[in-house]
Design an enzyme around this catalytic site. Structure first.
Site, PDB file in Angstrom:
ATOM      1  N   GLY A 151       0.837  -1.206   0.000  1.00 55.91           N
ATOM      2  CA  GLY A 151       0.000   0.000   0.000  1.00 55.91           C
ATOM      3  C   GLY A 151       0.873   1.258   0.000  1.00 55.91           C
ATOM      4  N   GLY A 180       3.577  -1.634  -9.192  1.00 62.31           N
ATOM      5  CA  GLY A 180       2.213  -1.181  -9.485  1.00 62.31           C
ATOM      6  C   GLY A 180       1.701  -0.529  -8.223  1.00 62.31           C
ATOM      7  CG  HIS A 181       3.490   2.095  -6.353  1.00 58.95           C
ATOM      8  ND1 HIS A 181       4.545   2.884  -6.042  1.00 58.95           N
ATOM      9  CD2 HIS A 181       3.934   0.813  -6.229  1.00 58.95           C
ATOM     10  CE1 HIS A 181       5.599   2.128  -5.740  1.00 58.95           C
ATOM     11  NE2 HIS A 181       5.239   0.868  -5.862  1.00 58.95           N
ATOM     12  CB  THR A 197       6.889  -7.982 -13.464  1.00 57.33           C
ATOM     13  OG1 THR A 197       8.114  -7.273 -13.685  1.00 57.33           O
ATOM     14  CG2 THR A 197       6.586  -8.024 -11.971  1.00 57.33           C
ATOM     15  NE  ARG A 204      31.432  -2.535 -14.733  1.00 59.05           N
ATOM     16  CZ  ARG A 204      32.529  -3.231 -14.427  1.00 59.05           C
ATOM     17  NH1 ARG A 204      33.593  -2.600 -13.999  1.00 59.05           N
ATOM     18  NH2 ARG A 204      32.536  -4.546 -14.538  1.00 59.05           N
ATOM     19  CD  GLN A 251      10.264  -3.277  -7.133  1.00 57.75           C
ATOM     20  OE1 GLN A 251      11.225  -2.537  -7.063  1.00 57.75           O
ATOM     21  NE2 GLN A 251       9.306  -3.078  -8.022  1.00 57.75           N
ATOM     22  CB  THR A 304       2.680  -4.989 -12.689  1.00 57.94           C
ATOM     23  OG1 THR A 304       2.894  -3.781 -11.961  1.00 57.94           O
ATOM     24  CG2 THR A 304       3.564  -4.998 -13.920  1.00 57.94           C
ATOM     25  N   GLY A 314      -1.653  -8.822 -12.957  1.00 59.13           N
ATOM     26  CA  GLY A 314      -2.982  -9.392 -12.729  1.00 59.13           C
ATOM     27  C   GLY A 314      -2.942 -10.749 -12.038  1.00 59.13           C
ATOM     28  NE  ARG A 315       2.817 -12.413 -11.537  1.00 61.20           N
ATOM     29  CZ  ARG A 315       4.121 -12.451 -11.302  1.00 61.20           C
ATOM     30  NH1 ARG A 315       4.778 -13.597 -11.353  1.00 61.20           N
ATOM     31  NH2 ARG A 315       4.789 -11.357 -11.006  1.00 61.20           N
ATOM     32  NE  ARG A 330      -0.787  -7.864  -5.126  1.00 61.32           N
ATOM     33  CZ  ARG A 330      -1.419  -6.696  -4.978  1.00 61.32           C
ATOM     34  NH1 ARG A 330      -2.266  -6.506  -3.999  1.00 61.32           N
ATOM     35  NH2 ARG A 330      -1.173  -5.710  -5.828  1.00 61.32           N
ATOM     36  CG  LEU A 372      -6.623  -3.276  11.360  1.00 56.69           C
ATOM     37  CD1 LEU A 372      -5.769  -4.496  11.691  1.00 56.69           C
ATOM     38  CD2 LEU A 372      -6.397  -2.191  12.408  1.00 56.69           C
TER      39      LEU A 372
HETATM   40  P1  GDP Z   1       1.928  -0.816  -3.483  1.00 58.22           P
HETATM   41  O1  GDP Z   1       2.601  -1.546  -4.585  1.00 58.22           O
HETATM   42  O2  GDP Z   1       2.643  -0.982  -2.181  1.00 58.22           O
HETATM   43  O3  GDP Z   1       1.654   0.620  -3.792  1.00 58.22           O
HETATM   44  O4  GDP Z   1       0.510  -1.522  -3.286  1.00 58.22           O
HETATM   45  P2  GDP Z   1      -0.504  -1.969  -4.474  1.00 58.22           P
HETATM   46  O5  GDP Z   1      -1.190  -0.775  -4.999  1.00 58.22           O
HETATM   47  O6  GDP Z   1       0.182  -2.876  -5.429  1.00 58.22           O
HETATM   48  O7  GDP Z   1      -1.485  -2.910  -3.681  1.00 58.22           O
HETATM   49  C1  GDP Z   1      -2.190  -2.457  -2.567  1.00 58.22           C
HETATM   50  C2  GDP Z   1      -3.679  -2.656  -2.841  1.00 58.22           C
HETATM   51  O8  GDP Z   1      -4.400  -2.513  -1.641  1.00 58.22           O
HETATM   52  C3  GDP Z   1      -4.258  -1.622  -3.783  1.00 58.22           C
HETATM   53  O9  GDP Z   1      -5.326  -2.205  -4.483  1.00 58.22           O
HETATM   54  C4  GDP Z   1      -4.775  -0.533  -2.828  1.00 58.22           C
HETATM   55  O10 GDP Z   1      -5.850   0.203  -3.387  1.00 58.22           O
HETATM   56  C5  GDP Z   1      -5.253  -1.374  -1.692  1.00 58.22           C
HETATM   57  N1  GDP Z   1      -5.155  -0.782  -0.343  1.00 58.22           N
HETATM   58  C6  GDP Z   1      -4.233   0.069   0.150  1.00 58.22           C
HETATM   59  N2  GDP Z   1      -4.445   0.280   1.479  1.00 58.22           N
HETATM   60  C7  GDP Z   1      -5.530  -0.459   1.814  1.00 58.22           C
HETATM   61  C8  GDP Z   1      -6.239  -0.684   3.031  1.00 58.22           C
HETATM   62  O11 GDP Z   1      -5.906  -0.187   4.097  1.00 58.22           O
HETATM   63  N3  GDP Z   1      -7.310  -1.526   2.967  1.00 58.22           N
HETATM   64  C9  GDP Z   1      -7.703  -2.140   1.816  1.00 58.22           C
HETATM   65  N4  GDP Z   1      -8.756  -2.945   1.858  1.00 58.22           N
HETATM   66  N5  GDP Z   1      -7.056  -1.947   0.653  1.00 58.22           N
HETATM   67  C10 GDP Z   1      -5.978  -1.136   0.651  1.00 58.22           C
HETATM   68  P1  IMO Z   2       5.404  -2.866  -5.872  1.00 56.22           P
HETATM   69  O1  IMO Z   2       6.252  -1.619  -5.970  1.00 56.22           O
HETATM   70  C1  IMO Z   2       5.212  -7.212  -5.604  1.00 56.22           C
HETATM   71  C2  IMO Z   2       8.306  -9.491  -7.728  1.00 56.22           C
HETATM   72  C3  IMO Z   2       7.888 -10.305  -8.944  1.00 56.22           C
HETATM   73  C4  IMO Z   2       8.902 -11.441  -8.868  1.00 56.22           C
HETATM   74  C5  IMO Z   2      10.166 -10.729  -8.369  1.00 56.22           C
HETATM   75  C6  IMO Z   2      11.141 -10.348  -9.471  1.00 56.22           C
HETATM   76  O2  IMO Z   2       4.114  -2.777  -6.576  1.00 56.22           O
HETATM   77  O3  IMO Z   2       5.297  -3.301  -4.458  1.00 56.22           O
HETATM   78  P2  IMO Z   2      11.103  -8.510 -11.404  1.00 56.22           P
HETATM   79  O4  IMO Z   2      10.167  -8.328 -12.555  1.00 56.22           O
HETATM   80  O5  IMO Z   2      11.215  -7.323 -10.514  1.00 56.22           O
HETATM   81  O6  IMO Z   2      12.447  -9.010 -11.822  1.00 56.22           O
HETATM   82  O7  IMO Z   2      10.440  -9.705 -10.537  1.00 56.22           O
HETATM   83  O8  IMO Z   2       9.730  -9.558  -7.711  1.00 56.22           O
HETATM   84  N1  IMO Z   2       7.926  -8.052  -7.769  1.00 56.22           N
HETATM   85  C7  IMO Z   2       6.958  -7.505  -7.050  1.00 56.22           C
HETATM   86  N2  IMO Z   2       6.059  -8.069  -6.210  1.00 56.22           N
HETATM   87  N3  IMO Z   2       5.225  -5.878  -5.770  1.00 56.22           N
HETATM   88  C8  IMO Z   2       6.125  -5.299  -6.589  1.00 56.22           C
HETATM   89  O9  IMO Z   2       6.254  -3.961  -6.705  1.00 56.22           O
HETATM   90  C9  IMO Z   2       7.019  -6.124  -7.300  1.00 56.22           C
HETATM   91  N4  IMO Z   2       8.004  -5.877  -8.184  1.00 56.22           N
HETATM   92  C10 IMO Z   2       8.562  -7.070  -8.459  1.00 56.22           C
HETATM   93  O10 IMO Z   2       6.569 -10.767  -8.817  1.00 56.22           O
HETATM   94  O11 IMO Z   2       8.527 -12.356  -7.870  1.00 56.22           O
HETATM   95 MG    MG Z   3       2.154  -2.960  -6.056  1.00 60.15          MG
END
Ligand code: GDP
Ligand code: IMO
Ligand code: MG
Length: 408
Positions: free
Chosen positions: A14, A39-40, A127, A141, A198, A278, A280-281, A283, A310
């Protein structure tokens, strides 16, 4: 103040939501590592945005966002993302900058990444965004940096196919290029957020190697990837979920048992919407792993934790968290480097009563059900780190601040 926001688990904690929330009080947001593997997600009312390369402050009209030196940037992904924002009415003009030291991802690196992972006896499950190959080329390098786009001799040396690929992007990338170190010195009085990608357990050095990504996702990476010294960083915030998830392969000691805990896994995955942004798998899901979280606190000097998701536990009768591992009959309380040990580790679980009430942003922390407070305060004691922010939903508003990190 300069604040670093990192993932304290295996990514997807998150971070995007929290950086977006905190960016309200920042002027500059610097993403310091990774690439389009991230993917944020940010949710504001009915609008949901998935960002891969652009830092999470972009949704405010007045923030400058910078792609740092530690990043690896695929120009196709970058300009697609800028177009997506533009199409959705977000004016990004002039406020997206890129460190001239950042490296570029080429299409053939993406191809090699996919082929290599498939050919591995034990695939990492990357990914497929060319991340590992680009960082390898950097270490070799042989990489291409943003600064190189202004160096005719270097461009001449490239293979024709790479030069042809870069040509249509070069002028736009050059226009966004910045000497990050000088920029931050010039803006020394600004509030700056350093956004990690990550998470600690995917960090090349600190994570579950080789089942990691290839960037420096831990807090130390903020200094290098943000072009500042470590003493320029005032605070480190570690974001973690109330449970654990992991995408891709590799050890996950507190993962729900695929036989007996299928239902729990389905519940958490569906309630928490645990599908990769990123790829669609789905988790992989498991109990909160406090051994791993404490390791993240120690290795990142985390000043305070941010607990997310939470709300996913709102209806649970009982909640469990992993407080140690049993490995070959021995109790282990620190996070092992050995993948063999982690694969063998059985979680030692502690049970907590559920609160069975909705938690929402109308609450202040002191109004939380006592059971939720017990869970939170146990984690704080276990990790010897305070939890200053609790997120109880995906919306920007569903954020409860016990203490703002912007206060001294
Ligand atoms: P990030 O990669 O750390 O930015 O997180 P992601 O965006 O990949 O995944 C977090 C997911 O949880 C997203 O779908 C957010 O919209 C959602 N999310 C974030 N905080 C919360 C929370 O407190 N509760 C719930 N239910 N979902 C949350
Ligand atoms: P955010 O920023 C969750 C995982 C991949 C794989 C491993 C290596 O959204 O939290 P890569 O393509 O980086 O060489 O893959 O790392 N991975 C992530 N898992 N959140 C991420 O980023 C990730 N970025 C890479 O699934 O297991
Ligand atoms: Mg993410």
């Amino acid at each position: 103040m300069k604040i670093v926001v990192i993932g304290a688990q295996w990514g997807d904690e998150g971070k995007g939501k929290i950086v977006d929330y905190l960016a309200n009080e920042a002027q500059i947001i610097v993403r310091y590592s990774g690439g389009a593997n991230a993917g944020h997600t940010i949710v504001i009312g009915n609008e949901e945005y998935a960002l891969h390369l652009i830092p999470s402050g972009i949704l405010y009209p007045d923030k400058v966002v910078i792609l740092g030196a530690g990043m690896v940037i695929d120009p196709v992904a970058l300009f697609n993302e800028l177009k997506m924002l533009d199409d959705r009415g977000i004016d990004t003009g002039g406020r997206v900058l890129i460190s001239d030291r950042a490296h570029l991802v080429l299409p053939r690196y993406i191809q090699i990444d996919k082929e290599r992972d498939l050919a591995r006896k034990k695939p990492i499950g990357t990914t497929g965004r060319g991340i590992g190959i680009t960082y390898s080329m950097k270490s070799e390098r042989e990489g291409i940096r943003i600064a190189d786009l202004s160096w005719p001799e270097k461009l001449e040396e490239l293979e024709g196919v790479d030069r042809d690929f870069l040509a249509p992007f070069a002028e736009r990338l050059k226009a966004m290029s910045v000497d990050l170190s000088s920029y931050l010195v010039h803006h020394r009085n600004s509030q700056v957020l350093f956004e990690g990608a990550q998470g600690t357990l995917l960090d090349l050095d600190l994570g579950t190697y080789p089942y990691v990504s290839s960037g420096m996702s831990s807090a130390a990476g903020a200094a290098i990837g943000g072009c500042v010294g470590p003493r320029a960083l005032d605070k480190v915030l570690g974001v973690f979920k109330a449970y654990s998830t992991r995408v891709g392969n590799g050890p996950f000691p507190s993962e729900f048992d695929p036989g007996s805990e299928d239902e729990l896994c389905r519940f958490v995955r569906d309630t928490g919407r645990e599908y990769g942004v990123t790829t669609g798998r789905p988790r992989r899901c498991g109990y909160l792993d406090l051994v791993a979280l404490r390791y993240a606190c120690l290795t990142n000097s985390i000043d305070s934790l941010v607990m997310t998701h939470l709300d996913v536990y709102n209806t649970m009768e009982e909640i469990k968290a992993c407080v140690a591992y049993r490995i070959d009959g021995r109790m282990v309380e620190s996070f092992p480097a050995s993948i063999e040990a982690l694969n063998k580790a059985e979680p030692v679980l502690r049970s907590f009563p559920g609160w069975k009430k909705p938690l929402d942003n109308s609450l202040v922390y002191e109004e939380f059900p006592v059971q939720a407070m017990e869970y939170i305060e146990f984690i704080e004691r276990f990790c010897e780190t305070p939890i200053h922010i609790v997120s109880v939903g995906y919306d920007r508003k569903a954020t409860i601040i016990r203490k703002s990190p912007w206060t001294k």
